[in-house]
Design a protein around this motif. Structure first.
Motif, PDB file in Angstrom:
ATOM      1  N   ALA A 191      28.791 -10.784 -56.869  1.00  0.00           N
ATOM      2  CA  ALA A 191      27.894 -10.810 -55.708  1.00  0.00           C
ATOM      3  C   ALA A 191      27.799  -9.425 -55.070  1.00  0.00           C
ATOM      4  CB  ALA A 191      28.402 -11.835 -54.691  1.00  0.00           C
ATOM      5  N   LEU A 192      28.905  -8.704 -55.017  1.00  0.00           N
ATOM      6  CA  LEU A 192      28.895  -7.343 -54.453  1.00  0.00           C
ATOM      7  C   LEU A 192      28.026  -6.413 -55.292  1.00  0.00           C
ATOM      8  CD1 LEU A 192      32.554  -6.517 -53.348  1.00  0.00           C
ATOM      9  CD2 LEU A 192      30.484  -6.308 -51.976  1.00  0.00           C
ATOM     10  N   ALA A 193      28.071  -6.601 -56.624  1.00  0.00           N
ATOM     11  CA  ALA A 193      27.292  -5.733 -57.503  1.00  0.00           C
ATOM     12  C   ALA A 193      25.795  -5.899 -57.264  1.00  0.00           C
ATOM     13  CB  ALA A 193      27.625  -6.054 -58.960  1.00  0.00           C
ATOM     14  N   GLY A 194      25.377  -7.093 -56.846  1.00  0.00           N
ATOM     15  CA  GLY A 194      23.962  -7.306 -56.580  1.00  0.00           C
ATOM     16  C   GLY A 194      23.549  -6.972 -55.163  1.00  0.00           C
ATOM     17  N   LEU A 195      24.506  -6.581 -54.332  1.00  0.00           N
ATOM     18  CA  LEU A 195      24.221  -6.282 -52.920  1.00  0.00           C
ATOM     19  C   LEU A 195      23.846  -4.806 -52.805  1.00  0.00           C
ATOM     20  CD1 LEU A 195      24.401  -7.959 -50.315  1.00  0.00           C
ATOM     21  CD2 LEU A 195      26.651  -6.975 -49.942  1.00  0.00           C
ATOM     22  N   GLY A 196      22.565  -4.520 -52.662  1.00  0.00           N
ATOM     23  CA  GLY A 196      22.124  -3.125 -52.582  1.00  0.00           C
ATOM     24  C   GLY A 196      22.509  -2.473 -51.258  1.00  0.00           C
ATOM     25  N   SER A 197      22.077  -1.225 -51.095  1.00  0.00           N
ATOM     26  CA  SER A 197      22.481  -0.484 -49.898  1.00  0.00           C
ATOM     27  C   SER A 197      21.380  -0.423 -48.845  1.00  0.00           C
ATOM     28  CB  SER A 197      22.874   0.940 -50.295  1.00  0.00           C
ATOM     29  OG  SER A 197      21.745   1.634 -50.775  1.00  0.00           O
ATOM     30  N   GLU A 198      20.196  -1.008 -49.122  1.00  0.00           N
ATOM     31  CA  GLU A 198      19.092  -0.824 -48.184  1.00  0.00           C
ATOM     32  C   GLU A 198      19.363  -1.449 -46.821  1.00  0.00           C
ATOM     33  OE1 GLU A 198      18.904  -2.126 -51.133  1.00  0.00           O
ATOM     34  OE2 GLU A 198      18.134  -4.169 -51.074  1.00  0.00           O
ATOM     35  N   LEU A 199      19.993  -2.633 -46.798  1.00  0.00           N
ATOM     36  CA  LEU A 199      20.288  -3.268 -45.504  1.00  0.00           C
ATOM     37  C   LEU A 199      21.367  -2.493 -44.759  1.00  0.00           C
ATOM     38  CD1 LEU A 199      20.253  -7.033 -46.577  1.00  0.00           C
ATOM     39  CD2 LEU A 199      18.484  -5.752 -45.375  1.00  0.00           C
ATOM     40  N   GLU A 200      22.379  -2.031 -45.500  1.00  0.00           N
ATOM     41  CA  GLU A 200      23.427  -1.232 -44.866  1.00  0.00           C
ATOM     42  C   GLU A 200      22.854   0.071 -44.307  1.00  0.00           C
ATOM     43  OE1 GLU A 200      26.775  -2.227 -48.141  1.00  0.00           O
ATOM     44  OE2 GLU A 200      27.286  -0.656 -46.719  1.00  0.00           O
ATOM     45  N   ASP A 201      21.983   0.720 -45.069  1.00  0.00           N
ATOM     46  CA  ASP A 201      21.393   1.976 -44.613  1.00  0.00           C
ATOM     47  C   ASP A 201      20.588   1.769 -43.341  1.00  0.00           C
ATOM     48  OD1 ASP A 201      22.532   3.212 -46.755  1.00  0.00           O
ATOM     49  OD2 ASP A 201      20.722   3.168 -48.007  1.00  0.00           O
ATOM     50  N   ALA A 202      19.835   0.675 -43.313  1.00  0.00           N
ATOM     51  CA  ALA A 202      19.037   0.403 -42.112  1.00  0.00           C
ATOM     52  C   ALA A 202      19.940   0.173 -40.902  1.00  0.00           C
ATOM     53  CB  ALA A 202      18.153  -0.818 -42.352  1.00  0.00           C
ATOM     54  N   ALA A 203      21.015  -0.588 -41.115  1.00  0.00           N
ATOM     55  CA  ALA A 203      21.939  -0.847 -40.002  1.00  0.00           C
ATOM     56  C   ALA A 203      22.646   0.430 -39.575  1.00  0.00           C
ATOM     57  CB  ALA A 203      22.964  -1.901 -40.427  1.00  0.00           C
ATOM     58  N   ARG A 204      22.992   1.259 -40.543  1.00  0.00           N
ATOM     59  CA  ARG A 204      23.684   2.511 -40.215  1.00  0.00           C
ATOM     60  C   ARG A 204      22.770   3.443 -39.419  1.00  0.00           C
ATOM     61  NH1 ARG A 204      24.778   3.844 -45.000  1.00  0.00           N
ATOM     62  NH2 ARG A 204      26.664   2.592 -45.188  1.00  0.00           N
ATOM     63  N   LEU A 205      21.490   3.499 -39.811  1.00  0.00           N
ATOM     64  CA  LEU A 205      20.545   4.341 -39.079  1.00  0.00           C
ATOM     65  C   LEU A 205      20.311   3.830 -37.656  1.00  0.00           C
ATOM     66  CD1 LEU A 205      17.904   5.026 -41.892  1.00  0.00           C
ATOM     67  CD2 LEU A 205      19.534   6.637 -40.879  1.00  0.00           C
ATOM     68  N   SER A 206      20.555   2.521 -37.469  1.00  0.00           N
ATOM     69  CA  SER A 206      20.417   1.948 -36.118  1.00  0.00           C
ATOM     70  C   SER A 206      21.685   2.111 -35.296  1.00  0.00           C
ATOM     71  CB  SER A 206      20.066   0.462 -36.220  1.00  0.00           C
ATOM     72  OG  SER A 206      18.864   0.301 -36.934  1.00  0.00           O
ATOM     73  N   PRO A 301      21.397 -17.011 -52.048  1.00  0.00           N
ATOM     74  CA  PRO A 301      20.587 -15.855 -51.665  1.00  0.00           C
ATOM     75  C   PRO A 301      20.245 -14.997 -52.858  1.00  0.00           C
ATOM     76  CG  PRO A 301      22.881 -15.516 -51.023  1.00  0.00           C
ATOM     77  CD  PRO A 301      22.771 -16.915 -51.527  1.00  0.00           C
ATOM     78  N   ARG A 302      19.011 -14.534 -52.921  1.00  0.00           N
ATOM     79  CA  ARG A 302      18.570 -13.633 -53.989  1.00  0.00           C
ATOM     80  C   ARG A 302      18.859 -12.209 -53.542  1.00  0.00           C
ATOM     81  NH1 ARG A 302      18.275 -17.388 -57.823  1.00  0.00           N
ATOM     82  NH2 ARG A 302      17.083 -19.175 -57.129  1.00  0.00           N
ATOM     83  N   LEU A 303      19.908 -11.628 -54.105  1.00  0.00           N
ATOM     84  CA  LEU A 303      20.353 -10.322 -53.642  1.00  0.00           C
ATOM     85  C   LEU A 303      19.675  -9.171 -54.379  1.00  0.00           C
ATOM     86  CD1 LEU A 303      24.179 -11.052 -53.319  1.00  0.00           C
ATOM     87  CD2 LEU A 303      22.442 -11.128 -51.541  1.00  0.00           C
ATOM     88  N   ILE A 304      19.183  -9.425 -55.601  1.00  0.00           N
ATOM     89  CA  ILE A 304      18.618  -8.348 -56.401  1.00  0.00           C
ATOM     90  C   ILE A 304      17.100  -8.425 -56.344  1.00  0.00           C
ATOM     91  CG2 ILE A 304      18.500  -7.361 -58.716  1.00  0.00           C
ATOM     92  CD1 ILE A 304      21.200  -8.563 -59.300  1.00  0.00           C
ATOM     93  N   SER A 305      16.474  -7.316 -55.985  1.00  0.00           N
ATOM     94  CA  SER A 305      15.019  -7.248 -55.966  1.00  0.00           C
ATOM     95  C   SER A 305      14.598  -5.921 -56.561  1.00  0.00           C
ATOM     96  CB  SER A 305      14.505  -7.374 -54.521  1.00  0.00           C
ATOM     97  OG  SER A 305      14.861  -6.217 -53.788  1.00  0.00           O
ATOM     98  N   GLY A 306      13.283  -5.724 -56.667  1.00  0.00           N
ATOM     99  CA  GLY A 306      12.799  -4.484 -57.243  1.00  0.00           C
ATOM    100  C   GLY A 306      13.075  -3.277 -56.359  1.00  0.00           C
ATOM    101  N   ARG A 307      13.406  -3.524 -55.068  1.00  0.00           N
ATOM    102  CA  ARG A 307      13.666  -2.411 -54.156  1.00  0.00           C
ATOM    103  C   ARG A 307      15.153  -2.120 -53.993  1.00  0.00           C
ATOM    104  NH1 ARG A 307       9.495  -3.934 -49.216  1.00  0.00           N
ATOM    105  NH2 ARG A 307       7.561  -3.840 -50.470  1.00  0.00           N
ATOM    106  N   SER A 308      15.985  -2.854 -54.690  1.00  0.00           N
ATOM    107  CA  SER A 308      17.427  -2.676 -54.509  1.00  0.00           C
ATOM    108  C   SER A 308      17.853  -1.290 -54.971  1.00  0.00           C
ATOM    109  CB  SER A 308      18.183  -3.739 -55.308  1.00  0.00           C
ATOM    110  OG  SER A 308      17.897  -5.017 -54.803  1.00  0.00           O
ATOM    111  N   ARG A 309      18.733  -0.692 -54.194  1.00  0.00           N
ATOM    112  CA  ARG A 309      19.320   0.599 -54.561  1.00  0.00           C
ATOM    113  C   ARG A 309      20.815   0.421 -54.719  1.00  0.00           C
ATOM    114  NH1 ARG A 309      15.919   2.337 -50.336  1.00  0.00           N
ATOM    115  NH2 ARG A 309      17.695   2.444 -48.930  1.00  0.00           N
ATOM    116  N   PRO A 310      21.432   1.176 -55.638  1.00  0.00           N
ATOM    117  CA  PRO A 310      22.884   1.043 -55.813  1.00  0.00           C
ATOM    118  C   PRO A 310      23.619   1.311 -54.511  1.00  0.00           C
ATOM    119  CG  PRO A 310      21.920   2.390 -57.547  1.00  0.00           C
ATOM    120  CD  PRO A 310      20.849   2.175 -56.533  1.00  0.00           C
ATOM    121  N   ALA A 311      24.642   0.501 -54.259  1.00  0.00           N
ATOM    122  CA  ALA A 311      25.404   0.672 -53.021  1.00  0.00           C
ATOM    123  C   ALA A 311      26.234   1.955 -53.074  1.00  0.00           C
ATOM    124  CB  ALA A 311      26.320  -0.536 -52.824  1.00  0.00           C
TER     125      ALA A 311
END
Length: 606
Positions: A191-206, A301-311
């Motif tokens: 599950a961690l492998a499919g968890l991209g960094s986009e949500l974390e990046d958005a939260a970090r920028l906030s 939850p569908r964790l992998i999408s076309g916009r996923s970036r490596p964590a």
């Protein structure tokens, strides 16, 4: 005369067409019938008899057998204080181990996958090595380490209060946690492998801190995987027989799996009580499977999408060495210490004299390697049974997979569902079902092959336990093949067997060998079915190891375990690495020149 000849000719043509149609129907039905027959004989019938035995206690009685329906065994089991405590012990142990294993496995997965720690690649192999080591060997190793005269006590590393409290619930939770944490690592790590960094990046920028990100974003997304890890671990503990027959038995901590074994193997044999306890155990496992299905349906939850970036990896700064030390401590406790204890005991005369030079000996290892000794006979017996089981299970899985690939969706779904469901059946229940079928059921007990008390029945039990795993591995590989690869050959009259051997097998050979090696290694150390179906010719290695330990001959038992691990590991490596180098270039070449294979050429020629 002419009319008569024409009528006779017409009748002949009609009869011929009828026979051809009947033959076609038989050929079309033979495949599905064979699939159902294999699963019914290997898994369905033994399991059904276990359930029937629980409510018809007189069905298999030696004298005055009857098929009267009675709930007396179930009432006796539920009114028995011993069985009630076994059920409570199993549930208590399962809940505690599910909590500790999920916490340890989840933390280990985060450390290895998301933190920049030294030796990360080497540490990531630890869960696989722990997973391939049988639970009963780890349990016996911890007995050598934690007993009052054990290795830790000899080095002054074991307080007396800790040694006495280890043989009970505390020790079982500790060893189970170290033995099963790889399961949580695999589930949560995927599950961690499919968890991209986009949500974390958005939260970090906030402006969110890392702890808040994990509590409010990653945690909820990983919740289904964490719950699945909890459920899978709970089911594993309920079905375990390795620790139940070692630490739990020595501690008088009764659990359900050992209660089934005791009722079915100790004199006087109590089949109704064994069946009733097996029914209770199956009911608990079924509840876990249903919970798993409901969880997957409600929260997926569908964790992998076309916009996923490596964590990104977290830089732990000054804490990175402490994190590495924690991961290495887990590796030390779960793998290094148990294997060292087994090796040390195999190479010493007595446990009490410790690791002094005069106590070292090669006698145990020599006895395990010498021909015509009890230890060597058991070892060779296990290696032979494991090799035979791996060949039969892999070949059967290949045939079933090829048949299923062209089967109807209903049949395919039914067989895959039955295969995955049979993985959850405890080995001790399956072994008990085999005793009922081949020792008690008229029409089966007189069969020359397989026969109760014979090695053939033990191999059949091994095949039943290994077939679902082989089927999943090979079916996934065959599912990737394009139908056009075999269609041309079939249209040109190439038979089913030749298509399977000349086209399908070379393309999925690596998966077939993977299934073979997994089955071989797993079967060498398979304990529950070995313990229930001991052949009259002599016990296989797992049963012999357990018996020698219980008779204070732990040095020889450790030597057998050590030699078996070395033989299985070296044998698997000798098969796997040369074949991997040989198959990959052939697959690549076959892909480029697919149209020039002999059969393809025959099929496409005018």
């Amino acid at each position: 005369m002419q009319h008569t000849d024409v009528a006779a000719s017409a009748r002949g043509v009609g009869t011929g067409r009828l026979l051809q149609g009947g033959r076609a129907v038989l050929v079309r039905c033979a495949g599905p019938f064979a699939i159902y027959a294999v699963f019914a004989l290997l898994i369905g019938l033994p399991l059904a008899l276990v359930l029937v035995q629980a409510v018809m206690p007189g069905l298999f009685a030696v004298q005055d057998g009857s098929n009267i329906l009675s709930f007396e065994p179930l009432a006796r089991v539920f009114n028995s204080a011993h069985v009630a405590s076994s059920v409570l012990h199993s549930l208590e142990l399962g809940m505690l181990v599910a909590c500790t294993t999920t916490a340890l496995g989840g933390a280990f997965a985060v450390l290895v996958q998301r933190c920049d720690i030294p030796l990360r690649t080497a540490i990531s192999t630890v869960p696989w090595l722990v997973f391939l080591t049988p639970s009963y060997l780890k349990a016996l190793a911890w007995v050598l380490l934690m007993s009052p005269g054990g290795y830790l006590a000899q080095f002054g590393l074991l307080p007396s209060w800790l040694g006495s409290s280890f043989f009970g619930l505390t020790g079982l939770v500790f060893v189970h946690t170290l033995s099963l944490f790889p399961l949580a690592v695999f589930i949560i790590g995927n599950a961690l492998a499919g968890l991209g960094s986009e949500l974390e990046d958005a939260a970090r920028l906030s402006g969110a801190a890392p702890l808040r990100i994990w509590l409010r974003i990653n945690g909820p997304l990983l919740a289904p995987a964490i719950a699945l890890s909890f459920i899978a671990t709970f089911a594993e503990v309920l079905s375990d027989f390795g620790l139940a027959s070692t630490i739990a038995r020595m501690s008088n901590f009764g659990v359900l799996t050992y209660g089934i074994y005791a009722a079915a193997s100790e004199y006087p044999v109590d089949f109704p009580a064994a069946g009733a306890q097996a029914l209770v155990l199956l009911g608990l496992v079924l509840l876990v499977v249903v919970a798993d299905r409901l969880l997957r349906r409600r929260a997926d939850p569908r964790l992998i999408s076309g916009r996923s970036r490596p964590a990104r990896l977290y830089n732990l700064g000054k804490w990175h060495r402490l994190a590495m030390a924690a991961a290495l401590a887990v590796a030390l406790l779960a793998l290094v210490l148990p294997l060292t204890a087994i090796a040390a005991r195999a190479l010493t005369q007595t446990l009490g004299h410790g690791l002094i030079w005069s106590n070292f000996t090669s006698a145990n290892v020599v006895a395990a390697l010498s021909l015509n000794t009890e230890a060597n006979d058991g070892l060779l017996r296990s290696l032979f049974y494991a090799g035979l089981t791996a060949v039969i299970a892999s070949a059967l899985a290949l045939l079933l997979s090829a048949q299923l690939e062209r089967a109807s969706p209903v049949l395919r779904t039914a067989v895959i569902g039955l295969s995955l469901g049979s993985v959850a059946i405890p080995g001790i229940v399956l072994g008990f079902g085999y005793i009922l079928v081949w020792n008690r059921l008229p029409g089966f007990r007189d069969w020359p092959f397989p026969h109760y008390g014979n090695g053939s029945l033990l191999v059949m039990g091994y095949v039943a336990a290994a077939l679902p795993y082989c089927l999943v591995v090979i079916l996934a590989a065959i599912g990737q093949l394009a139908p056009s690869l075999t269609d041309a050959a079939r249209l040109n009259g190439v038979g089913t067997v030749r298509r399977l051997l000349a086209i399908t097998l070379p393309l999925v050979l690596l998966s077939v060998v993977t299934a073979f090696l997994l089955t071989f290694i797993r079967t060498v150390f398979e304990l529950p079915i070995s313990q229930m179906l001991i052949p009259q010719s002599g016990p296989p290695a797992p049963t012999l190891i357990l018996r020698l330990f219980s008779h204070d001959r732990d040095g020889l038992a450790s030597a057998i375990a050590l030699v078996a691990m070395a033989a299985a590991g070296i044998g698997a490596a000798l098969v796997w690495y040369p074949l991997q180098r040989f198959v990959k270039p052939r697959r690549s070449a076959g892909h480029v020149h697919a149209g020039s294979s002999p059969i393809a050429e025959t099929g496409t020629s005018p």
